[in-house]
Scaffold this active site. Structure first.
Site, PDB file in Angstrom:
ATOM      1  N   ASP A   4       2.271  14.793   6.543  1.00 57.23           N
ATOM      2  CA  ASP A   4       2.142  13.422   5.887  1.00 57.23           C
ATOM      3  C   ASP A   4       0.664  13.113   5.557  1.00 57.23           C
ATOM      4  O   ASP A   4      -0.031  13.828   6.225  1.00 57.23           O
ATOM      5  CB  ASP A   4       3.128  12.284   6.341  1.00 57.23           C
ATOM      6  CG  ASP A   4       3.344  11.486   5.508  1.00 57.23           C
ATOM      7  OD1 ASP A   4       2.697  11.410   4.329  1.00 57.23           O
ATOM      8  OD2 ASP A   4       4.240  10.301   5.679  1.00 57.23           O
TER       9      ASP A   4
HETATM   10  C1  NOJ Z   1       2.710   8.711   2.906  1.00 56.22           C
HETATM   11  C2  NOJ Z   1       4.218   8.703   3.059  1.00 56.22           C
HETATM   12  O1  NOJ Z   1       4.663   8.519   4.429  1.00 56.22           O
HETATM   13  C3  NOJ Z   1       5.082   9.874   2.366  1.00 56.22           C
HETATM   14  O2  NOJ Z   1       6.301   9.521   2.431  1.00 56.22           O
HETATM   15  C4  NOJ Z   1       4.585  10.163   1.190  1.00 56.22           C
HETATM   16  O3  NOJ Z   1       5.240  11.166   0.468  1.00 56.22           O
HETATM   17  C5  NOJ Z   1       3.242  10.632   1.298  1.00 56.22           C
HETATM   18  N1  NOJ Z   1       2.307   9.290   1.605  1.00 56.22           N
HETATM   19  C6  NOJ Z   1       2.388  10.998  -0.198  1.00 56.22           C
HETATM   20  O4  NOJ Z   1       2.627   9.929  -1.042  1.00 56.22           O
END
Ligand code: NOJ
Length: 747
Positions: A294
């Site tokens: 993430d």
């Molecule tokens: C953080 C989020 O937790 C995740 O779900 C998302 O896909 C990413 N950012 C990218 O935007």
């Protein structure tokens, strides 16, 4: 031979192999790579420098959209240098084409980029938030919604979505419950598989499918106290039994990528957790796609306190099994020296590079890097009438009728003056909810617009806001009450703002915010027929509203077609059939409250409500406001004649369901099972099946479920799954709390 000449020759050679075998690449499926394509990747990898390999492991956000802190600087320069494998937050054909052109025309090896984006509930045509869609219990419609999302996203250059989010969540304070399917593991598995199939289709070689990314691995939904990014701590048994299965279901459905979660589990952040990413995901589950972090979650391992330096965090992540670093630049800055210091191996880097190249190969990007960049498709495949119609139907199917005293709804034909009152009655922006991809709020239909478009001749619709969503300004009350007194029927449009759920949107108090309860109570006091329509991204503790309003329709955030789909329900053209997939508590003090809890040694008995030494609260009932599986219809379904018959390892459970009301309707008939005595304790009830059936008024249907002993299996302390003979109870009913029961025994 001069060096540069040699490398050009090698390049020419690899390009020839890439081209020559492109013909053979036809027909690859999400699950595998053909021998010919493997040879293409082998040849390419031989020609890659270490820097170019590390580049493939790096994912950066473009500046087109922002979904987190931006660290990276000039990503175009990095693409040119071959130091980027994938870009996210970039879409529209021309924008993507320009970036892809840099990769395939200006970088040395011309390796195409992947383009990722959070296509969570639609791309341009925004569907209801995933929690809402789950309440439809319509797996085919959910799969179809993702098919539409994939079609639209791929028409704008995207070939990878950061979805589905399958985190099981029992705490509505956590804002990200909006993105998942709710609290139940069994249903969560079915929905996870449906979403993966919808996104990926059966064949990546078509240009309207994309790679899905199941997230957030693992157990992100169990963040302590419902506070986003918080620590997760649970027994291995709970992890296996309740939290892991939906990720596994996505892997079994062929998901192409997995995203690690921000949280730690048992003291080790997921992003550095070798047991999770390698032993379990790769070795036990045989996942053959790639693992991405993430957003900056490698860097965040410093804050977690498991790595002292970025370099050390990168080492932990790579060795744990992370293939791609999202936005952190940690691989880019550290893998080289980690390799020299022998803290990581070449072969681990190669494994990571290979799975990423395989993904690009499966998508057909080596054959045509611009295959997702068709201006013609961008014109014709976006927000088609078919997509809008599906979205509208999904809005109606997601609605859950929570209360309907004296058949307040549907709006009677006699109502000629309808008042819409409340801060969400005409708010386009809020309709999209969170994670609305490329959805344009200006194209959303509000409740007011939907009602006006649908109202017959002679019906007038008026609007007063009354108050804001989240402050204590009551200056609009008078006008709202004046309008209510003039109306034949009042619709209260209440709830949260779209941004109050989703990432970084935990709430400690989950009743209606601001002065909305006061407004609702004042409006109800006018004595007019009132129905409350709720817009929110999580279960709310609406005990006050529930006591006041004669009717309540939960509509979540419905997306582009919100107002139209809700109006179909309010006017009675669509008979509501949605059922909650997450429990609504009476108060935050009950959280976590979920249907498949354990009995305890001193269970509370409703027959003895004042008992002292039992598991209960002194100041609040144990049971929730609205239980899992609950949802009313404009008609009434009655259940009778349950039976459970065992034959060998099969159990057939049957019940009669009658539509005893006066309009046709769909009912989600639910099957639950309780294992009465186990070598470890079992929940009071577990969902094991459902059927969504249309039953005409006056008709009865016999609903039959067949399960086998495999369906009764559960995890044991050795983390192996098996069933145990003995006494069980089967329940069939309209919700988890209203069921008929029949015992059965299996030897
Ligand atoms: C953080 C989020 O937790 C995740 O779900 C998302 O896909 C990413 N950012 C990218 O935007």
């Amino acid at each position: 031979m001069p060096n540069h000449y040699f490398s050009r020759l090698l390049l020419l050679f690899s390009c020839t192999i890439l081209f020559a075998s492109s013909v053979m690449s036809q027909g690859t499926t999400p699950s595998g790579i053909s021998p010919a394509n493997k040879a293409r990747i082998d040849a390419l990898m031989k020609s890659m420098t270490l820097d170019e390999k590390i580049g493939q492991l790096s994912l950066f956000t473009s500046d087109w959209d922002v979904t987190g802190p931006s660290l990276n600087g000039n990503y175009k320069k990095l693409i040119r240098e071959g130091k980027v494998g994938a870009i996210f937050n970039a879409y529209t054909v021309d924008y993507v084409r320009n970036l892809q052109k840099i990769a395939v025309e200006e970088s040395r090896l011309k390796i195409p980029l992947l383009f990722g984006y959070d296509v969570i509930h639609g791309h341009r045509t925004i569907f209801p938030i995933p929690l809402g869609e789950a309440c439809s219990w319509n797996l085919a419609a959910i799969e179809h919604a993702e098919r539409i999302a994939a079609t639209e996203a791929t028409a704008e250059g995207i070939n990878w979505t950061f979805a589905p989010m399958v985190d099981i969540a029992r705490d509505p304070r956590w804002g990200r419950v909006a993105e998942g399917a709710g609290e139940d593991t069994w249903l969560g598995c079915k929905i996870a598989a449906a979403r993966v199939k919808g996104f990926q289709g059966n064949d990546y070689t078509t240009n309207n499918t994309l790679i899905a990314c199941v997230k957030h691995f693992a157990a992100y939904g169990a963040a302590m106290a419902g506070r986003d990014y918080n620590t997760v701590d649970m027994s291995l048994l709970s992890l296996y039994e309740w939290y892991l299965p939906p990720y596994k279901a996505a892997v079994d459905a062929g998901v192409g990528s997995v995203m690690t979660s921000f949280n730690e589990i048992g003291g080790v952040p997921s992003t550095g957790n070798k047991w999770l990413l390698t032993d379990l995901l790769r070795n036990e589950w045989h996942f053959n796609g790639f693992v991405v972090t993430d957003y900056t979650s490698i860097n965040e391992m410093l804050n977690h306190g498991i790595a002292g330096t970025i370099k050390d965090a990168a080492r932990l992540a790579l060795n744990a099994g992370v293939d791609m670093d999202m936005q952190g630049s940690t691989y880019l800055n550290s893998l080289d020296s980690l390799l020299k210091e022998k803290n990581i191996t070449f072969s681990r880097i190669d494994d990571a590079v290979r799975v990423i190249l395989e993904a690009k190969m499966k998508l057909g990007l080596f054959d045509d890097p611009f295959r997702y960049c068709s201006r013609e498709r961008q014109e014709k495949d976006i927000m088609t009438p078919e997509a809008l119609a599906s979205a509208r139907k999904m809005v109606s199917e997601s609605c859950v009728l929570l209360k309907n005293e004296k058949n307040t709804l549907p709006i009677p034909a006699s109502a000629k003056k309808i008042a819409v009152i409340g801060p969400l009655g005409d708010s386009k922006k809020d309709m999209l909810g969170n994670w609305s991809a490329a959805g344009n709020w200006e194209k959303c239909v509000t409740l007011l617009e939907g009602l006006k478009a649908k109202a017959g001749t002679g019906v007038e619709i008026f609007y007063e806001k009354g108050c804001n969503v989240n402050d204590d300004d009551r200056t609009g009350f008078d006008a709202a009450l004046k309008l209510a007194t003039k109306a034949d029927f009042v619709i209260l449009a209440l709830g949260e703002n779209g941004w109050m759920s989703g990432e970084a949107s935990s709430r400690a108090h989950i009743d209606l915010p601001g002065v909305q309860n006061d407004l609702a109570e004042a409006v109800v006091k006018t004595g007019k027929p009132v129905a409350a329509v709720l817009f929110n991204g999580r279960p709310l503790a609406i005990t006050r509203l529930s006591a006041a309003a004669p009717a309540i329709l939960e509509t979540w955030f419905g997306g582009t077609q919100a107002g139209n789909g809700i109006s179909d329900v309010l006017f009675g053209d669509f008979n509501p059939s949605g059922k909650l997939t997450m429990t609504f508590p009476r108060t935050e003090g009950q959280i976590p409250v979920f249907y498949n809890a354990k009995n305890t040694g001193r269970p509370y008995q409703s027959s003895d409500p004042g008992a002292k030494y039992v598991s209960r609260y002194l100041d609040c009932p144990n049971d929730p406001l609205y239980p899992f599986g609950f949802g009313l219809s404009y008609t009434t379904f009655t259940y009778s004649g349950i039976s459970a018959v065992v034959s060998g390892n099969k159990v057939t459970i049957t019940a009669q369901v009658k539509n005893a009301g006066n309009r046709d309707g769909e009912e989600v008939v639910q099957l639950y099972v309780q294992d009465k005595v186990g070598s470890i304790t079992r929940p009071v009830k577990e969902l094991k099946g459902f059927q969504k059936v249309m039953i005409k008024k006056g008709e009865s249907k016999s609903i039959m479920f067949n399960i086998t002993t495999d369906d009764l299996a559960f995890y044991h302390p050795d983390l192996k799954k098996s069933w145990e003979p003995g006494e069980f109870v089967a329940y069939i009913g309209t919700s988890s709390a209203e069921t008929l029961s029949a015992p059965f025994y299996i030897k």
